[in-house]
Design a protein around this motif. Sequence first.
Motif, PDB file in Angstrom:
ATOM      1  N   ASN A   2      49.456  40.083  34.440  1.00  0.00           N
ATOM      2  CA  ASN A   2      48.735  38.936  34.987  1.00  0.00           C
ATOM      3  C   ASN A   2      48.034  39.256  36.302  1.00  0.00           C
ATOM      4  O   ASN A   2      47.539  38.352  36.980  1.00  0.00           O
ATOM      5  CB  ASN A   2      49.699  37.770  35.193  1.00  0.00           C
ATOM      6  CG  ASN A   2      50.307  37.296  33.891  1.00  0.00           C
ATOM      7  OD1 ASN A   2      49.597  37.085  32.919  1.00  0.00           O
ATOM      8  ND2 ASN A   2      51.621  37.159  33.865  1.00  0.00           N
ATOM      9  N   GLY A   3      48.021  40.545  36.668  1.00  0.00           N
ATOM     10  CA  GLY A   3      47.404  40.936  37.929  1.00  0.00           C
ATOM     11  C   GLY A   3      48.330  40.789  39.115  1.00  0.00           C
ATOM     12  O   GLY A   3      47.923  40.986  40.259  1.00  0.00           O
ATOM     13  N   GLY A   4      49.599  40.433  38.863  1.00  0.00           N
ATOM     14  CA  GLY A   4      50.580  40.337  39.934  1.00  0.00           C
ATOM     15  C   GLY A   4      51.015  41.717  40.396  1.00  0.00           C
ATOM     16  O   GLY A   4      50.912  42.701  39.661  1.00  0.00           O
ATOM     17  N   VAL A  42      41.089  35.409  37.663  1.00  0.00           N
ATOM     18  CA  VAL A  42      39.681  35.555  38.009  1.00  0.00           C
ATOM     19  C   VAL A  42      39.483  36.578  39.120  1.00  0.00           C
ATOM     20  O   VAL A  42      38.561  37.402  39.076  1.00  0.00           O
ATOM     21  CB  VAL A  42      39.073  34.204  38.415  1.00  0.00           C
ATOM     22  CG1 VAL A  42      37.629  34.376  38.840  1.00  0.00           C
ATOM     23  CG2 VAL A  42      39.167  33.209  37.265  1.00  0.00           C
ATOM     24  N   THR A  43      40.360  36.553  40.126  1.00  0.00           N
ATOM     25  CA  THR A  43      40.203  37.478  41.247  1.00  0.00           C
ATOM     26  C   THR A  43      40.357  38.920  40.793  1.00  0.00           C
ATOM     27  O   THR A  43      39.601  39.807  41.221  1.00  0.00           O
ATOM     28  CB  THR A  43      41.218  37.166  42.358  1.00  0.00           C
ATOM     29  OG1 THR A  43      41.076  35.809  42.749  1.00  0.00           O
ATOM     30  CG2 THR A  43      40.980  38.042  43.571  1.00  0.00           C
ATOM     31  N   ALA A  44      41.330  39.173  39.919  1.00  0.00           N
ATOM     32  CA  ALA A  44      41.517  40.533  39.399  1.00  0.00           C
ATOM     33  C   ALA A  44      40.302  40.976  38.592  1.00  0.00           C
ATOM     34  O   ALA A  44      39.810  42.103  38.748  1.00  0.00           O
ATOM     35  CB  ALA A  44      42.783  40.606  38.544  1.00  0.00           C
ATOM     36  N   SER A 101      42.440  37.592  27.296  1.00  0.00           N
ATOM     37  CA  SER A 101      42.722  38.881  26.646  1.00  0.00           C
ATOM     38  C   SER A 101      43.296  39.894  27.630  1.00  0.00           C
ATOM     39  O   SER A 101      43.942  40.864  27.229  1.00  0.00           O
ATOM     40  CB  SER A 101      41.450  39.465  26.040  1.00  0.00           C
ATOM     41  OG  SER A 101      40.586  39.959  27.068  1.00  0.00           O
ATOM     42  N   ARG A 102      43.042  39.659  28.930  1.00  0.00           N
ATOM     43  CA  ARG A 102      43.507  40.555  29.993  1.00  0.00           C
ATOM     44  C   ARG A 102      43.031  42.000  29.802  1.00  0.00           C
ATOM     45  O   ARG A 102      43.657  42.941  30.251  1.00  0.00           O
ATOM     46  CB  ARG A 102      45.030  40.518  30.113  1.00  0.00           C
ATOM     47  CG  ARG A 102      45.550  39.175  30.627  1.00  0.00           C
ATOM     48  CD  ARG A 102      47.020  38.979  30.299  1.00  0.00           C
ATOM     49  NE  ARG A 102      47.612  37.859  31.003  1.00  0.00           N
ATOM     50  CZ  ARG A 102      47.384  36.572  30.738  1.00  0.00           C
ATOM     51  NH1 ARG A 102      46.530  36.232  29.778  1.00  0.00           N
ATOM     52  NH2 ARG A 102      48.000  35.621  31.421  1.00  0.00           N
ATOM     53  N   LYS A 103      41.896  42.152  29.142  1.00  0.00           N
ATOM     54  CA  LYS A 103      41.424  43.512  28.851  1.00  0.00           C
ATOM     55  C   LYS A 103      40.998  44.274  30.105  1.00  0.00           C
ATOM     56  O   LYS A 103      40.903  45.498  30.085  1.00  0.00           O
ATOM     57  CB  LYS A 103      40.274  43.470  27.840  1.00  0.00           C
ATOM     58  CG  LYS A 103      39.016  42.765  28.302  1.00  0.00           C
ATOM     59  CD  LYS A 103      37.960  42.784  27.196  1.00  0.00           C
ATOM     60  CE  LYS A 103      36.612  42.283  27.659  1.00  0.00           C
ATOM     61  NZ  LYS A 103      36.580  40.857  27.970  1.00  0.00           N
ATOM     62  N   PHE A 104      40.763  43.544  31.186  1.00  0.00           N
ATOM     63  CA  PHE A 104      40.334  44.176  32.436  1.00  0.00           C
ATOM     64  C   PHE A 104      41.503  44.718  33.257  1.00  0.00           C
ATOM     65  O   PHE A 104      41.299  45.436  34.231  1.00  0.00           O
ATOM     66  CB  PHE A 104      39.571  43.159  33.302  1.00  0.00           C
ATOM     67  CG  PHE A 104      40.349  41.905  33.546  1.00  0.00           C
ATOM     68  CD1 PHE A 104      41.252  41.815  34.579  1.00  0.00           C
ATOM     69  CD2 PHE A 104      40.208  40.822  32.685  1.00  0.00           C
ATOM     70  CE1 PHE A 104      41.996  40.666  34.781  1.00  0.00           C
ATOM     71  CE2 PHE A 104      40.941  39.668  32.882  1.00  0.00           C
ATOM     72  CZ  PHE A 104      41.841  39.595  33.926  1.00  0.00           C
ATOM     73  N   ASN A 136      42.619  41.303  46.687  1.00  0.00           N
ATOM     74  CA  ASN A 136      41.194  40.949  46.632  1.00  0.00           C
ATOM     75  C   ASN A 136      40.267  41.794  47.489  1.00  0.00           C
ATOM     76  O   ASN A 136      39.128  41.407  47.724  1.00  0.00           O
ATOM     77  CB  ASN A 136      41.032  39.495  47.070  1.00  0.00           C
ATOM     78  CG  ASN A 136      41.341  39.316  48.559  1.00  0.00           C
ATOM     79  OD1 ASN A 136      42.270  39.918  49.076  1.00  0.00           O
ATOM     80  ND2 ASN A 136      40.555  38.515  49.244  1.00  0.00           N
ATOM     81  N   ASP A 137      40.726  42.941  47.981  1.00  0.00           N
ATOM     82  CA  ASP A 137      39.876  43.773  48.835  1.00  0.00           C
ATOM     83  C   ASP A 137      39.415  45.015  48.077  1.00  0.00           C
ATOM     84  O   ASP A 137      40.189  45.618  47.315  1.00  0.00           O
ATOM     85  CB  ASP A 137      40.627  44.225  50.094  1.00  0.00           C
ATOM     86  CG  ASP A 137      40.896  43.077  51.058  1.00  0.00           C
ATOM     87  OD1 ASP A 137      40.243  42.031  50.917  1.00  0.00           O
ATOM     88  OD2 ASP A 137      41.763  43.236  51.929  1.00  0.00           O
ATOM     89  N   ILE A 138      38.174  45.421  48.314  1.00  0.00           N
ATOM     90  CA  ILE A 138      37.649  46.666  47.761  1.00  0.00           C
ATOM     91  C   ILE A 138      37.566  47.677  48.907  1.00  0.00           C
ATOM     92  O   ILE A 138      37.010  47.381  49.968  1.00  0.00           O
ATOM     93  CB  ILE A 138      36.258  46.466  47.135  1.00  0.00           C
ATOM     94  CG1 ILE A 138      36.265  45.299  46.135  1.00  0.00           C
ATOM     95  CG2 ILE A 138      35.790  47.753  46.459  1.00  0.00           C
ATOM     96  CD1 ILE A 138      37.207  45.453  44.979  1.00  0.00           C
ATOM     97  N   LEU A 139      38.149  48.842  48.673  1.00  0.00           N
ATOM     98  CA  LEU A 139      38.235  49.870  49.708  1.00  0.00           C
ATOM     99  C   LEU A 139      37.367  51.077  49.371  1.00  0.00           C
ATOM    100  O   LEU A 139      37.185  51.426  48.202  1.00  0.00           O
ATOM    101  CB  LEU A 139      39.682  50.350  49.863  1.00  0.00           C
ATOM    102  CG  LEU A 139      40.786  49.331  50.128  1.00  0.00           C
ATOM    103  CD1 LEU A 139      42.124  50.053  50.260  1.00  0.00           C
ATOM    104  CD2 LEU A 139      40.488  48.499  51.370  1.00  0.00           C
TER     105      LEU A 139
END
Length: 263
Positions: free
Chosen positions: A239-241, A98-100, A202-205, A124-127
Amino acid sequence: MSNSAEGGKNADILSADAIKSSLPADFSGEIIVKEITESTNRDAACIAKEALHGTTVIADAQTEGRGRLGKSFFAPAGGIYMSVILKLGLAFSDAVLVTAAASVAVCKAIEAVSDVRPQIKWVNDILLDGRKICGISCEAVFSGETVDSVILGVGVNFSAQEFPEEISETAGILFDEPPVSRNQLIAEILKNLLEESADLSSRKFIDDYRRRSAVPGKPIRYLENTVWHDAEAVRIDENGGLVILENGTEKTLVSGEITLRIQ
């Protein structure tokens, strides 16, 4: 009152009706706007069991905002502080996605309303220009062994403000002169968030996340069991790892805290 950004921050009044009018017709959640609250995440947690998917608590200011790992989050009036209740029917193993997905959603929302091109610092940070303009937190609400809902917190430094000394070197603002109102950006974030989280398995993101990632190829430090370790970020996995290289060995971080090392 006008909801446009014209006339400066004081004219940019948060409005549930204005936000909802910019959302898809099938949006069924509730938009709750508060002038000030201790924590929108805490408010959302209180209603999570009964709330409909997409219900969002928004505040003009927070007095006890918290980010990941329980860190305090500076949240003065004029920013964007929103907590979204997501009913996704997740297994706990999928909740980490979800965080990714949310990071991608926030970036796409900013890109949709402006010419700003932010980057993501894992996890989880946007720069923007190397400074943090947005933090994202994710809390699972359990019903037995399953995840009943997820509360996703998003805090954006929307426009000009003074930062406390301890974060003045690392924090930044999204806009010097906002081209849109906060209502417009909130609606865009929520719309994108609902889209990106609709099919997490789906991990499409992930490809979108990788394209915006500021970390791969850079030296980092990561925190593990209260000890900081030096390593190099290699790539973002399915998995966003974060896959890192430490002393010649690859390992994957699935959560935690990193900093980019200045060479």
